[in-house]
Motif scaffolding. Structure first.
Motif, PDB file in Angstrom:
ATOM      1  N   ALA A 198       0.833  -1.201   0.000  1.00 33.70           N
ATOM      2  CA  ALA A 198       0.000   0.000   0.000  1.00 33.70           C
ATOM      3  C   ALA A 198       0.858   1.236   0.000  1.00 33.70           C
ATOM      4  O   ALA A 198       0.526   2.244  -0.618  1.00 33.70           O
ATOM      5  N   THR A 236      -4.721   1.805  -2.723  1.00 35.65           N
ATOM      6  CA  THR A 236      -5.008   3.103  -2.099  1.00 35.65           C
ATOM      7  C   THR A 236      -4.980   2.949  -0.614  1.00 35.65           C
ATOM      8  O   THR A 236      -5.176   1.850  -0.074  1.00 35.65           O
ATOM      9  N   PRO A 237      -4.756   3.994   0.140  1.00 40.04           N
ATOM     10  CA  PRO A 237      -4.749   3.904   1.601  1.00 40.04           C
ATOM     11  C   PRO A 237      -6.069   3.420   2.163  1.00 40.04           C
ATOM     12  O   PRO A 237      -6.072   2.690   3.153  1.00 40.04           O
ATOM     13  N   GLU A 238      -7.189   3.776   1.581  1.00 44.79           N
ATOM     14  CA  GLU A 238      -8.481   3.348   2.107  1.00 44.79           C
ATOM     15  C   GLU A 238      -8.642   1.845   1.934  1.00 44.79           C
ATOM     16  O   GLU A 238      -9.070   1.131   2.864  1.00 44.79           O
ATOM     17  N   SER A 239      -8.314   1.339   0.726  1.00 46.38           N
ATOM     18  CA  SER A 239      -8.463  -0.114   0.504  1.00 46.38           C
ATOM     19  C   SER A 239      -7.463  -0.902   1.337  1.00 46.38           C
ATOM     20  O   SER A 239      -7.773  -1.994   1.829  1.00 46.38           O
ATOM     21  N   ALA A 290      -6.341  -0.043   4.326  1.00 49.34           N
ATOM     22  CA  ALA A 290      -6.818  -0.082   5.711  1.00 49.34           C
ATOM     23  C   ALA A 290      -7.913  -1.096   5.874  1.00 49.34           C
ATOM     24  O   ALA A 290      -7.999  -1.800   6.886  1.00 49.34           O
ATOM     25  N   LEU A 291      -8.814  -1.183   4.857  1.00 46.69           N
ATOM     26  CA  LEU A 291      -9.899  -2.162   4.945  1.00 46.69           C
ATOM     27  C   LEU A 291      -9.338  -3.590   4.919  1.00 46.69           C
ATOM     28  O   LEU A 291      -9.781  -4.468   5.686  1.00 46.69           O
ATOM     29  N   GLU A 292      -8.368  -3.822   4.085  1.00 49.43           N
ATOM     30  CA  GLU A 292      -7.806  -5.173   4.026  1.00 49.43           C
ATOM     31  C   GLU A 292      -7.038  -5.535   5.308  1.00 49.43           C
ATOM     32  O   GLU A 292      -7.082  -6.672   5.766  1.00 49.43           O
TER      33      GLU A 292
END
Length: 660
Positions: free
Chosen positions: A578, A584-587, A589-591
């Protein structure tokens, strides 16, 4: 009665006090040749009464000493001197080995005039200061050549050095080798050498002895001897052997053939040797089998036959052997059986003595010339007929207890009476027979009467044996566990704080941790959940030795899972990717959040099962110990959870509590 030539020539010189070397054939009266002058030099109370001596000349110490090589000769010389000195009451004592010291010491204390002894015992008593030789006036060495052959020369020299310098010394023997002459020159003062022979007696042997030499086989010799002993006119007989074992064997064989025989050799004790000689003198035994210990000086009346079962070693031994017969003018017969191996030895003896038997005739027990020369009746066999067995035998002679010293004479000595032991006053301890730890009632001993009356009564119930338990873990009471397992687990009131403590493990064992709940209770009684109320916690049951137990975590209804401090290697790679820009930072963090949630719910390499935890229970991870492969343990508690201490050097595992 006329004296013998040796006596006629020796008595005037010896009575004058001069030193004498006397040489004469065996059996010609040498004992009285030195015995009479010896007894005349002794001062006794009878001389004081007759006015021939002064009272101050009397003493209890010995005044004359006679040294002889063998014990048998010692007893014979002693008897001859006692007989000759009976008129003047001369005290004569025999000192030799094989007897106890105490009687000889007591006799020395009472007083002795003449001592006849062997060199060994004389030195022993003189070394203990029990024998005083400072008053000896006359010394006689009888059979001096035999003492030199037996190795007694150093002992004889020690004895001579103990005597006064001013004394009379006399040496007597049938043969005079060069060593005896050298001894005479050292310790005698101008001795007179007397060699006496009869006018009609030529050669080294006595003319009255008829000699026969036969070449015989060793296996046929016992039969030949048994037939020779049945010759006409046979009186007492002596059989000489070279070895002690042969003498004992021949005596035993002759006894089995019906002859009254005895044995005299070095393996017998002194008591048995004297018993055989007394029986031979008294006529209870007519055959005496002996070694060369009896070839010197033994004078027994009535000996008609001497048989050399084995050829002697040298000519001197031959002369002394055959000299046991034909004594004091009597006639005798000497028979020598020469084996094939002994022919060279016999030829040397024959040449030295100038005999006429250089090549003996081969003879067997059935040879006709054997019966003719020895006057044996025709048809005589090797067994004495029962009608002629008239002798009492060796057993008829009493065996005297001499208090023998050493080990060889113990088996032949008479049994000594022992004191009776006092009666037993204490009851012996009875041995109790047990079976499996309990006393057998049938074999149980009766109570001992010596126990005190006020002693407590013994327990009559059989004692249960204590079984050995091979465990390393201390036992734990099973009563609480049994009560908990008896009924199914029901919903109970909330517990303020419940902490399950594991039992400490022994050192250096590969065991696993105790669990918070009992496995059997979980299997047999299923847990019935209740809303908003915790379950009762059962105490842990001790695990069996070396088993693989599994842990059961406390059930959790609602649990807050705390993320591990370090993400796994797979999560690290996602985070690094990442940052690089692949996600992306959002994806990312979700992972990461989804990976944490999945990691918390997934068991980590454990075979152990889990159950639902209590509500509002927080699970805290325990830090890993250094250099161990142990895992964390989660315990259910309402408010706080305590970590269980890990054992030293063990391989344990941890179980995480799953979410409800």
């Amino acid at each position: 009665m006329s004296p013998f030539p040796i006596q006629e020539m020796t008595l005037p010189v010896a009575l004058s006090g001069s030193d004498v070397i006397g040489q004469a054939k065996t059996g010609t009266g040498k004992t009285l040749g030195f015995g009479l002058p010896l007894l005349e030099r002794v001062t006794v109370p009878a001389d004081v009464e007759a006015g021939r001596a002064k009272p101050e000349q009397l003493t209890d110490a010995p005044q004359a000493l006679v040294v002889v090589p063998t014990r048998e000769l010692c007893t014979q010389v002693t008897n001859d001197l006692l007989t000759a000195g009976k008129v003047r009451n001369v005290r004569v004592l025999a000192i030799y080995g094989g007897r106890a010291y105490e009687p000889q010491v007591e006799a020395l204390k009472k007083g002795v005039d003449v001592i006849v002894g062997t060199p060994g015992r004389l030195l022993d008593l003189a070394g203990q200061r029990k024998l005083d030789l400072s008053h000896v006036r006359a010394l006689v060495l009888d059979e001096a050549d035999e003492m030199l052959d037996l190795g007694f020369l150093p002992d004889v020299e020690k004895i001579i050095n103990m005597l006064p310098a001013k004394r009379q010394t006399m040496l007597f023997s049938a043969t005079m080798p060069g060593a005896v002459i050298g001894l005479a020159r050292r310790y005698m003062s101008q001795p007179t050498h007397i060699r006496a022979t009869a006018p009609d007696d030529e050669g080294a042997t006595v003319a009255n002895i008829s000699q026969h030499v036969f070449r015989a086989h060793s296996m046929d010799k016992p039969e030949m001897v048994a037939r020779i002993l049945q010759a006409e006119g046979r009186g007492l007989a002596m059989i000489f052997c070279r070895t002690k074992r042969t003498a004992a064997d021949i005596a035993e064989q002759l006894a089995k053939r019906g002859f009254a025989s005895g044995a005299v050799h070095g393996d017998l004790g002194q008591g048995a040797r004297e018993q055989a000689l007394r029986a031979f003198r008294n006529g209870k035994v007519d055959v005496l089998v002996c070694t060369d210990v009896a070839a010197r000086g033994i004078d027994v009346e009535g000996v008609t036959h001497v048989i050399n079962y084995q050829s002697p070693e040298e000519e001197k031994t031959y002369l002394h052997r055959i000299g046991r017969t034909g004594r004091a003018g009597n006639k005798g017969i000497a028979i020598t059986l020469v084996d094939w191996d002994d022919i060279p030895r016999w030829q040397l003896i024959n040449k030295a003595l100038d005999l006429k038997f250089p090549d003996p005739v081969e003879t067997y027990s059935t040879s006709p010339h054997l019966f003719e020369e020895l006057n044996i009746p025709a048809g005589t066999k090797g067994v004495l007929p029962r009608g002629e067995r008239t002798r009492a035998g060796l057993a008829a002679e009493e065996l005297e207890d001499l208090g023998e010293t050493g080990g060889r004479g113990r088996k032949s000595a008479a049994p000594v009476a022992t004191e009776e032991r006092p009666e037993r006053t204490r009851t012996p301890r009875q041995r109790r027979r047990t079976r499996g730890g309990s006393t057998v009632e049938a074999d149980a001993p009766a109570p001992v009467a010596t126990e005190p009356a006020d002693a407590p009564a013994a327990d009559t119930e059989p004692r249960t044996p204590r079984r050995r338990r091979r465990t390393r873990v201390a036992p734990v009471e099973a009563a609480p566990v049994a009560e908990a397992v008896a009924a199914p687990v029901a919903v109970a009131e909330p517990v303020a704080e419940t902490v399950v403590e594991a039992e400490p493990k022994p050192r250096r064992t590969r065991t696993r941790k105790a669990v918070a709940a009992v496995a059997e209770a979980v299997v047999e009684a299923p847990v019935v959940p209740a809303p908003a109320e915790p379950v009762a916690v059962v105490e842990a049951e001790p695990k069996p030795r070396r088993t693989r137990a599994r842990k059961v975590a406390a059930p959790v209804v609602e649990a807050v899972v705390e993320a591990p401090a370090k993400p796994r290697r797979r999560i690290r790679k996602v985070a690094e990717s990442a940052e690089v820009g692949f996600l992306t930072p959002e994806s990312a963090a979700l992972e990461i959040a989804a990976a944490k949630a999945a990691e918390a719910t997934k068991p980590v390499r454990s075979r152990k099962k889990a159950v639902a935890a209590e509500p509002d229970a927080s699970v805290a991870a325990e830090p890993k110990p250094r250099r161990t492969r142990a895992k964390k343990t989660v315990e259910a508690a309402p408010e706080a959870t305590e970590a269980e201490p890990k054992p030293r050097r063990t391989r344990t595992r941890k179980v995480a509590a799953p979410e409800a």
